[in-house]
Design a protein around this motif. Structure first.
Motif, mmCIF file in Angstrom:
data_model
loop_
_atom_site.group_PDB
_atom_site.id
_atom_site.type_symbol
_atom_site.label_atom_id
_atom_site.label_comp_id
_atom_site.label_asym_id
_atom_site.label_seq_id
_atom_site.Cartn_x
_atom_site.Cartn_y
_atom_site.Cartn_z
ATOM 1 N N GLY A 214 0.811 -1.215 0.000
ATOM 2 C CA GLY A 214 0.000 0.000 0.000
ATOM 3 C C GLY A 214 0.841 1.260 0.000
ATOM 4 N N VAL A 215 0.160 2.388 -0.135
ATOM 5 C CA VAL A 215 0.831 3.685 -0.132
ATOM 6 C C VAL A 215 0.109 4.642 0.812
ATOM 7 N N TYR A 216 0.885 5.571 1.313
ATOM 8 C CA TYR A 216 0.371 6.662 2.133
ATOM 9 C C TYR A 216 0.346 7.882 1.220
ATOM 10 N N LEU A 217 -0.818 8.211 0.716
ATOM 11 C CA LEU A 217 -0.952 9.259 -0.289
ATOM 12 C C LEU A 217 -1.224 10.603 0.372
ATOM 13 N N ILE A 218 -0.358 11.554 0.124
ATOM 14 C CA ILE A 218 -0.535 12.898 0.672
ATOM 15 C C ILE A 218 -1.368 13.717 -0.300
ATOM 16 N N LYS A 219 -2.532 14.141 0.167
ATOM 17 C CA LYS A 219 -3.445 14.913 -0.676
ATOM 18 C C LYS A 219 -3.238 16.414 -0.519
ATOM 19 N N GLU A 220 -2.807 16.822 0.652
ATOM 20 C CA GLU A 220 -2.582 18.249 0.880
ATOM 21 C C GLU A 220 -1.485 18.430 1.923
#
Length: 226
Positions: A214-220
């Motif tokens: 999985g990934v830790y997606l930074i949206k902001e």
């Protein structure tokens, strides 16, 4: 020497930058290659968009290029950027290569073809000493992707400190992962450190989990004064 850093925002490219500064190189640019293919063989993918913020945080201009991330063909895209840097007066490229001969040998070949010296200051470093060195030097970094047995969902977004390194040692005993993640076991993102004039603050993120990776997606994210 006028140099550029092959830059992803992960711990290894940040440490390459750190070493270049320590070596009193004239660091002119950070070079980020953004792959349209999540399975790129050469380039870091998770949260590569945060390199824009890191560039501002360390106050070094960022050059961004794109590739379709097709094996071997992506090297031609990198060669174009190396030639562009050469034309801008760059003499050398620092990389964060640790153990991957696949990446290092190809980058060095491109360096020879474009007349650029390739420097990989942490090549074959001791994994544990290296990880502890990063933490002890004051860098704050998190895991932004996990892709190996033994690293579960709980590691996504986790800050790597000395306690986390001890837990990684235990995982290594069972699963034999590379403790510096050079085998692709995990990806990282650096949020702060001694060469940062501002630090990155994550405002909104999402964990995307797919069975065993999985990934830790930074949206902001924003920059904050230190």
């Amino acid at each position: 020497m006028k140099v550029a850093i092959l830059f992803s925002g992960g711990k290894d490219s940040i440490m390459a930058l750190y070493k270049a500064i320590e070596n009193k190189e004239d660091v002119k640019y950070l070079l980020t290659i953004k792959s349209r293919n999540n399975e790129s063989y050469m380039f870091h993918v998770p949260n590569i968009h945060i390199t824009d913020l890191i560039s501002e945080a360390v106050d070094i201009p960022l050059i961004t290029a794109y590739t379709n991330g097709i094996k071997e063909e992506e090297l031609e895209d990198l060669k174009v950027e190396f030639q562009n840097l050469k034309n801008l007066g760059i003499e050398g490229i620092y990389t964060g290569a640790l153990f991957s001969t696949y990446q290092k040998s190809r980058i060095e070949k491109l360096g020879r073809e474009t007349g650029l010296e390739i420097i990989s200051p942490f090549w074959h470093v001791d994994e544990i000493e290296y990880m502890e060195y990063i933490v002890n030097e004051g860098f704050e970094f998190i895991i932004s992707g996990v892709f190996a047995e033994g690293l579960d969902k709980s590691w996504l977004g986790r800050k790597i400190d000395l306690e986390a390194i001890e837990k990684l040692k235990l995982i290594n005993k069972k699963y034999h992962i590379n403790l510096a993640f050079e085998g692709g076991e995990a990806e990282t993102l650096v949020l702060d450190g001694p060469i940062f004039k501002k630090k990155i603050v994550i405002l909104n993120s999402e964990i995307i989990w797919n069975v065993d990776n999985g990934v830790y997606l930074i949206k902001e994210a924003i920059l904050k004064n230190k």
